[in-house]
Write a protein that holds these residues in place. Structure first.
Motif, PDB file in Angstrom:
ATOM      1  N   ARG A  16      -5.651   6.066  51.826  1.00  0.00           N
ATOM      2  CA  ARG A  16      -5.816   7.584  51.915  1.00  0.00           C
ATOM      3  C   ARG A  16      -7.307   8.114  52.220  1.00  0.00           C
ATOM      4  N   ILE A  17      -8.393   7.403  51.783  1.00  0.00           N
ATOM      5  CA  ILE A  17      -9.581   7.929  51.986  1.00  0.00           C
ATOM      6  C   ILE A  17      -9.773   7.639  53.696  1.00  0.00           C
ATOM      7  N   LEU A  18      -9.340   6.403  54.143  1.00  0.00           N
ATOM      8  CA  LEU A  18      -9.721   6.191  55.354  1.00  0.00           C
ATOM      9  C   LEU A  18      -8.979   7.268  56.442  1.00  0.00           C
ATOM     10  N   GLU A  19      -7.768   7.565  56.021  1.00  0.00           N
ATOM     11  CA  GLU A  19      -6.807   8.499  56.564  1.00  0.00           C
ATOM     12  C   GLU A  19      -7.619  10.024  56.632  1.00  0.00           C
ATOM     13  N   ALA A  20      -8.599  10.167  55.725  1.00  0.00           N
ATOM     14  CA  ALA A  20      -8.960  11.853  55.629  1.00  0.00           C
ATOM     15  C   ALA A  20      -9.628  12.181  56.691  1.00  0.00           C
ATOM     16  N   PHE A  21     -10.135  11.072  57.551  1.00  0.00           N
ATOM     17  CA  PHE A  21     -10.868  11.414  58.877  1.00  0.00           C
ATOM     18  C   PHE A  21     -10.137  11.467  60.021  1.00  0.00           C
ATOM     19  N   SER A  22     -10.667  12.478  61.036  1.00  0.00           N
ATOM     20  CA  SER A  22      -9.659  12.752  62.307  1.00  0.00           C
ATOM     21  C   SER A  22     -10.727  12.655  63.253  1.00  0.00           C
ATOM     22  N   PRO A  23     -10.128  12.694  64.598  1.00  0.00           N
ATOM     23  CA  PRO A  23     -11.009  12.900  65.766  1.00  0.00           C
ATOM     24  C   PRO A  23     -11.817  14.274  65.626  1.00  0.00           C
ATOM     25  N   GLN A  24     -11.344  15.337  65.207  1.00  0.00           N
ATOM     26  CA  GLN A  24     -12.044  16.713  64.979  1.00  0.00           C
ATOM     27  C   GLN A  24     -12.960  16.517  63.908  1.00  0.00           C
ATOM     28  N   GLU A  25     -12.508  15.837  62.970  1.00  0.00           N
ATOM     29  CA  GLU A  25     -13.858  16.115  62.057  1.00  0.00           C
ATOM     30  C   GLU A  25     -14.199  14.316  61.315  1.00  0.00           C
ATOM     31  N   PRO A  26     -14.970  13.867  62.148  1.00  0.00           N
ATOM     32  CA  PRO A  26     -15.195  12.348  61.923  1.00  0.00           C
ATOM     33  C   PRO A  26     -16.295  12.128  60.899  1.00  0.00           C
ATOM     34  N   VAL A  27     -16.811  13.299  60.342  1.00  0.00           N
ATOM     35  CA  VAL A  27     -17.892  13.446  59.296  1.00  0.00           C
ATOM     36  C   VAL A  27     -17.714  14.259  58.343  1.00  0.00           C
ATOM     37  N   LEU A  28     -17.542  13.633  56.884  1.00  0.00           N
ATOM     38  CA  LEU A  28     -16.909  14.524  55.684  1.00  0.00           C
ATOM     39  C   LEU A  28     -17.672  14.236  54.700  1.00  0.00           C
ATOM     40  N   THR A  29     -17.705  15.239  53.630  1.00  0.00           N
ATOM     41  CA  THR A  29     -18.627  15.280  52.396  1.00  0.00           C
ATOM     42  C   THR A  29     -17.569  14.232  51.506  1.00  0.00           C
ATOM     43  N   VAL A  30     -18.145  13.761  50.470  1.00  0.00           N
ATOM     44  CA  VAL A  30     -17.415  13.079  49.376  1.00  0.00           C
ATOM     45  C   VAL A  30     -16.149  14.164  48.791  1.00  0.00           C
ATOM     46  N   SER A  31     -16.620  15.357  48.650  1.00  0.00           N
ATOM     47  CA  SER A  31     -15.800  16.512  48.092  1.00  0.00           C
ATOM     48  C   SER A  31     -14.636  16.608  48.934  1.00  0.00           C
ATOM     49  N   GLN A  32     -14.972  16.725  50.361  1.00  0.00           N
ATOM     50  CA  GLN A  32     -13.941  16.921  51.339  1.00  0.00           C
ATOM     51  C   GLN A  32     -12.949  15.695  51.366  1.00  0.00           C
ATOM     52  N   ILE A  33     -13.432  14.498  51.105  1.00  0.00           N
ATOM     53  CA  ILE A  33     -12.792  13.271  51.260  1.00  0.00           C
ATOM     54  C   ILE A  33     -11.624  13.537  49.703  1.00  0.00           C
ATOM     55  N   SER A  34     -12.426  13.683  48.693  1.00  0.00           N
ATOM     56  CA  SER A  34     -11.687  13.777  47.377  1.00  0.00           C
ATOM     57  C   SER A  34     -10.309  14.750  47.523  1.00  0.00           C
ATOM     58  N   ARG A  35     -10.580  16.054  48.306  1.00  0.00           N
ATOM     59  CA  ARG A  35      -9.408  17.112  48.454  1.00  0.00           C
ATOM     60  C   ARG A  35      -8.373  16.527  49.401  1.00  0.00           C
ATOM     61  N   ARG A  36      -8.899  15.999  50.633  1.00  0.00           N
ATOM     62  CA  ARG A  36      -7.945  15.403  51.533  1.00  0.00           C
ATOM     63  C   ARG A  36      -7.114  14.385  51.008  1.00  0.00           C
ATOM     64  N   ALA A  37      -7.855  13.278  50.382  1.00  0.00           N
ATOM     65  CA  ALA A  37      -7.097  12.226  49.899  1.00  0.00           C
ATOM     66  C   ALA A  37      -6.290  12.333  48.527  1.00  0.00           C
ATOM     67  N   ALA A  38      -6.452  13.586  48.137  1.00  0.00           N
ATOM     68  CA  ALA A  38      -5.951  13.957  46.766  1.00  0.00           C
ATOM     69  C   ALA A  38      -6.360  12.995  45.504  1.00  0.00           C
ATOM     70  N   LEU A  39      -7.504  12.732  45.534  1.00  0.00           N
ATOM     71  CA  LEU A  39      -8.053  11.975  44.484  1.00  0.00           C
ATOM     72  C   LEU A  39      -9.117  12.877  43.784  1.00  0.00           C
ATOM     73  N   PRO A  40      -9.188  12.457  42.299  1.00  0.00           N
ATOM     74  CA  PRO A  40     -10.312  12.867  41.582  1.00  0.00           C
ATOM     75  C   PRO A  40     -11.665  12.515  42.347  1.00  0.00           C
ATOM     76  N   LEU A  41     -12.367  13.471  42.104  1.00  0.00           N
ATOM     77  CA  LEU A  41     -13.833  13.341  42.647  1.00  0.00           C
ATOM     78  C   LEU A  41     -14.378  12.172  42.265  1.00  0.00           C
ATOM     79  N   ALA A  42     -14.483  11.668  40.848  1.00  0.00           N
ATOM     80  CA  ALA A  42     -15.126  10.334  40.275  1.00  0.00           C
ATOM     81  C   ALA A  42     -14.506   9.321  40.886  1.00  0.00           C
ATOM     82  N   THR A  43     -13.185   9.310  41.314  1.00  0.00           N
ATOM     83  CA  THR A  43     -12.389   8.141  41.741  1.00  0.00           C
ATOM     84  C   THR A  43     -13.039   7.988  43.303  1.00  0.00           C
ATOM     85  N   ALA A  44     -13.079   9.158  43.956  1.00  0.00           N
ATOM     86  CA  ALA A  44     -13.264   9.179  45.400  1.00  0.00           C
ATOM     87  C   ALA A  44     -14.726   8.630  45.834  1.00  0.00           C
ATOM     88  N   VAL A  45     -15.916   9.491  44.698  1.00  0.00           N
ATOM     89  CA  VAL A  45     -17.287   8.724  44.837  1.00  0.00           C
ATOM     90  C   VAL A  45     -17.132   7.214  44.746  1.00  0.00           C
TER      91      VAL A  45
END
Length: 252
Positions: A16-45
């Motif tokens: 799910r973390i890998l799928e958070a990236f897209s051609p339009q947004e290839p660079v993300l913050t961890v907070s963005q990854i957390s939201r897109r992957a529907a994961l708690p921030l601590a887990t995403a970190v």
């Protein structure tokens, strides 16, 4: 494999973390990854750090996250698309040089077209496709070619819809789509003026290995009176590419 309280494995969460990236947004913050992957921030970190240690993710100077080179390297080692892309490039280059607009190569992946190669030129008509990008099968010329030759269960699922609209010319009626697929099979190409963008025409032909359609080779050109004249050249290129793939596979 360790599982979360929801029953998900670590691997599922990593995907799910890998799928958070897209051609339009290839660079993300961890907070963005957390939201897109529907994961708690601590887990995403924690998972981002682990994936980074393995080279599957990487950090830039601002500590933002992108896909790592290691993931690309692993994908290239034994990708079934490698021979297809390498062989197609010489034909796409010649086609691109003559036409002066975008040439692209797409494959069937689930119920979408996955574009695995694209060549563009300065001043070419704008296209929405990108390498690694996807489009619904019903909407583009590449998608119609692949859908026309897809297994019956895939066609049935797509026909049941819903069918996304891009322009007034996008095929969104089940009966019209069935008719279009029959025409693609009969004529050997898909011609789609204004289906994705009003000012662009998509033209695609099947690429075969041992008679089986494995990809769609296409052009995106201006939506004008000259577009139709490119169909025959694209068909010839598609047949030449199919023959070259058969040679590489030892079938000829």
């Amino acid at each position: 494999m360790a599982r979360s309280s929801s029953g998900e494995s670590v691997l599922t969460r990593a995907v799910r973390i890998l799928e958070a990236f897209s051609p339009q947004e290839p660079v993300l913050t961890v907070s963005q990854i957390s939201r897109r992957a529907a994961l708690p921030l601590a887990t995403a970190v924690r998972l981002v750090e682990e994936l980074t240690r393995h080279g599957l993710l990487a950090r830039d100077e601002q500590r933002r996250v992108r896909i790592g080179n290691r993931l690309w390297e692993l994908a290239q080692r034994a990708s079934p698309m490698r021979t297809l892309r390498e062989t197609a490039m010489q034909f796409m280059g010649d086609l691109h040089g003559v036409v002066g607009h975008s040439a692209q190569l797409g494959i069937l992946d689930g119920e979408e077209v996955l574009f695995i190669e694209r060549l563009i030129a300065p001043g070419a008509v704008v296209t929405v496709t990108q390498i690694g990008g996807r489009l619904p099968l019903h909407a583009s010329s590449a998608g119609l070619v692949l859908l026309a030759h897809a297994p019956a269960d895939v066609r049935d699922r797509v026909l049941r819809g819903p069918l996304q609209t891009y322009t007034p010319h996008t095929i969104t009626d089940q009966r019209a789509l069935r008719t279009a697929l029959a025409e693609v099979r009969r004529n050997g190409f898909a011609f789609c003026p204004g289906h994705i963008r009003p000012n662009a025409t998509g033209i695609s032909v099947p690429v075969r290995v041992a008679g089986r359609v494995v990809a769609a080779l296409g052009l995106v050109v201006p939506n004008d009176e000259h577009a139709w004249s490119l169909v025959r050249s694209l068909q010839i290129t598609g047949m030449a590419l199919s023959r070259a793939l058969d040679v590489r596979a030892g079938l000829l």
